[in-house]
Design an enzyme around this catalytic site. Sequence first.
Site, PDB file in Angstrom:
ATOM      1  N   GLY A 122       0.758  -1.252   0.000  1.00  9.38           N
ATOM      2  CA  GLY A 122       0.000   0.000   0.000  1.00  9.38           C
ATOM      3  C   GLY A 122       0.778   1.286   0.000  1.00  9.38           C
ATOM      4  CD  GLU A 126       0.215  -9.309   1.672  1.00  6.78           C
ATOM      5  OE1 GLU A 126      -0.677  -8.508   1.303  1.00  6.78           O
ATOM      6  OE2 GLU A 126      -0.035 -10.356   2.286  1.00  6.78           O
ATOM      7  N   PRO A 127       4.370  -5.413  -0.866  1.00  3.71           N
ATOM      8  CG  PRO A 127       6.605  -4.803  -1.242  1.00  3.71           C
ATOM      9  CD  PRO A 127       5.746  -5.776  -0.463  1.00  3.71           C
ATOM     10  N   GLY A 128       3.377  -3.843  -3.905  1.00  3.64           N
ATOM     11  CA  GLY A 128       3.196  -4.059  -5.337  1.00  3.64           C
ATOM     12  C   GLY A 128       3.651  -2.816  -6.083  1.00  3.64           C
ATOM     13  NE  ARG A 162      -3.343   3.078 -11.158  1.00  3.28           N
ATOM     14  CZ  ARG A 162      -3.144   4.264 -10.640  1.00  3.28           C
ATOM     15  NH1 ARG A 162      -2.551   5.199 -11.348  1.00  3.28           N
ATOM     16  NH2 ARG A 162      -3.489   4.519  -9.405  1.00  3.28           N
ATOM     17  CB  CYS A 188     -16.547   4.684 -29.237  1.00  2.00           C
ATOM     18  SG  CYS A 188     -15.819   4.814 -30.858  1.00  2.00           S
ATOM     19  CE1 TYR A 238      -2.457  -3.470  -8.555  1.00  2.23           C
ATOM     20  CE2 TYR A 238      -1.272  -1.487  -7.882  1.00  2.23           C
ATOM     21  CZ  TYR A 238      -1.731  -2.764  -7.609  1.00  2.23           C
ATOM     22  OH  TYR A 238      -1.465  -3.333  -6.381  1.00  2.23           O
TER      23      TYR A 238
HETATM   24  N1  LLP Z   1      -1.754  -6.990  -0.508  1.00  4.34           N
HETATM   25  C1  LLP Z   1      -3.075  -7.037  -0.693  1.00  4.34           C
HETATM   26  C2  LLP Z   1      -3.885  -7.957   0.113  1.00  4.34           C
HETATM   27  C3  LLP Z   1      -3.683  -6.211  -1.664  1.00  4.34           C
HETATM   28  O1  LLP Z   1      -4.998  -6.254  -1.842  1.00  4.34           O
HETATM   29  C4  LLP Z   1      -2.882  -5.334  -2.445  1.00  4.34           C
HETATM   30  C5  LLP Z   1      -3.472  -4.484  -3.474  1.00  4.34           C
HETATM   31  C6  LLP Z   1      -1.496  -5.331  -2.209  1.00  4.34           C
HETATM   32  C7  LLP Z   1      -0.963  -6.155  -1.224  1.00  4.34           C
HETATM   33  C8  LLP Z   1      -0.563  -4.456  -2.981  1.00  4.34           C
HETATM   34  O2  LLP Z   1      -0.844  -3.101  -2.784  1.00  4.34           O
HETATM   35  P1  LLP Z   1       0.142  -1.983  -3.374  1.00  4.34           P
HETATM   36  O3  LLP Z   1       1.449  -2.111  -2.632  1.00  4.34           O
HETATM   37  O4  LLP Z   1       0.305  -2.232  -4.820  1.00  4.34           O
HETATM   38  O5  LLP Z   1      -0.549  -0.701  -3.098  1.00  4.34           O
HETATM   39  N2  LLP Z   1      -5.745  -1.156  -9.352  1.00  4.34           N
HETATM   40  C9  LLP Z   1      -5.534  -0.183  -8.304  1.00  4.34           C
HETATM   41  C10 LLP Z   1      -4.808  -0.764  -7.107  1.00  4.34           C
HETATM   42  C11 LLP Z   1      -5.484  -1.965  -6.497  1.00  4.34           C
HETATM   43  C12 LLP Z   1      -4.750  -2.548  -5.318  1.00  4.34           C
HETATM   44  C13 LLP Z   1      -5.353  -3.823  -4.876  1.00  4.34           C
HETATM   45  N3  LLP Z   1      -4.711  -4.475  -3.777  1.00  4.34           N
HETATM   46  C14 LLP Z   1      -4.796   1.000  -8.891  1.00  4.34           C
HETATM   47  O6  LLP Z   1      -4.486   0.998 -10.085  1.00  4.34           O
HETATM   48  O7  LLP Z   1      -4.547   1.986  -8.198  1.00  4.34           O
END
Ligand code: LLP
Length: 421
Positions: free
Chosen positions: A239, A273-275, A312, A344, A373
């Site tokens: 997050g 859990e960073p994404g 997004r 469109c 994303y």
């Molecule tokens: N762990 C869990 C349980 C999650 O649900 C998520 C993201 C993450 C980790 C990773 O979060 P991050 O570090 O990437 O913020 N499509 C949206 C973001 C959806 C995130 C969903 N869950 C966007 O484009 O902003």
Amino acid sequence: MDHFTYKNGILHAEDVPLPDLAETIGTPFYCYSTATLQRHYRVFAEALTGLDAEIFYAIKANDNLAVIRTLAEAGAGADVVSGGEIRKVRAAGVAPDRIVFSGVGKTREEMAYALDAGILQFNVESEPELDALSDVARARDATVDIAIRINPDVDAGTHHKISTGRKDNKFGIAWPEARAVFAKAAELPGLAVRGVAIHIGSQLTQLAPFEQAFKIAVDAVRQLRSDGHAIDRLDLGGGLGVPYGIADPPSPADYGAMVKRVTAGLGCKLMFEPGRLIVANAGILVTRVIYVKRSAHKVFVITDAAMNDLIRPTLYGAHHAVVPVLQGRAEGTPEPVDIVGPVCESGDILAENREMVVPLADDLLVLRSAGAYAAVMASTYNARPLVPEVMVRGAAHAVVRKRQTYDELLATNALPDWMSP
Ligand code: LLP
């Protein structure tokens, strides 16, 4: 910091000039930088030095095998949310005991597949899921390690569609009510209760909500231990936000220092859990201007990338910086323009009211921060084939997902046999 920089007025991905890629691959395409992926992973890992911590890259942000492999080689495990994602991380070479399975709707088939693969941990989000997992484990005479995700009812202060820690969100089990669910889990066969999990949202730009939620999680661990549970893992989710060119989120170092303060003396393995933090700014979307359309009130720059390639801005009103590939090709004073795709829908806007020197038809533009994303959320709306993903390393590049052909697009459909061919 990323490795997309201008050299002699030409935007490069590491040592690869982007016009060369556009020439050979065609546009639009996503481009990822290996050095940036590695750097972002390292910066986050270093922020956690001194902690008993493990990083599980949330592959939902970018599940290309080459990206997963790059991060696995840097030391990351994987956080997954579906049977498909488990297959992806296994194909990319992630060891099963470095996989955590999150998500509110795991099916029994997915549970069985994950269990047979030997993953490290299931993060359970509801009582019915607990029952199902116990059934699946018992049928196999297995015991699986679980964490239960608690919902702390904390406002992450992010876009409401990516906020997950409020009591009206579908995620986790409200704390302290979850105490009873931990007690039930301890009684169920096939389950070993190891941890507490929490994840309050994505693209957080303040530390305060994290801190508030983490304190609740730490108190929960203490309470659960006094209830008799042997909790030795705390999964703090992902997050942490990234700069999209407007806000300035907290640094990984400040985040790490806060985590150390809040979890001091707890004696749990910490899981992260960073994404987005790892991949967002390690990727770009390269697009070509098709037309520049001027009306009495607006300048529309119509590009060959559209909302189906980068949803997004349409979905969350997200801001992605837009820069030209060639500096100084377009001339004039900056004006507000809308950068739009060919889809469109009026909502097909990649950048709205962006003050910039109006580009010319055929110019190449880059939408930044498209490593997270973006490709994963792409669709074929308007029968637009999925576009390629390219990975760069130094002066080398490789197409790591090829452009979908029109034949492949058509092949997914079939006419029923009562229609003549
Ligand atoms: N762990 C869990 C349980 C999650 O649900 C998520 C993201 C993450 C980790 C990773 O979060 P991050 O570090 O990437 O913020 N499509 C949206 C973001 C959806 C995130 C969903 N869950 C966007 O484009 O902003």
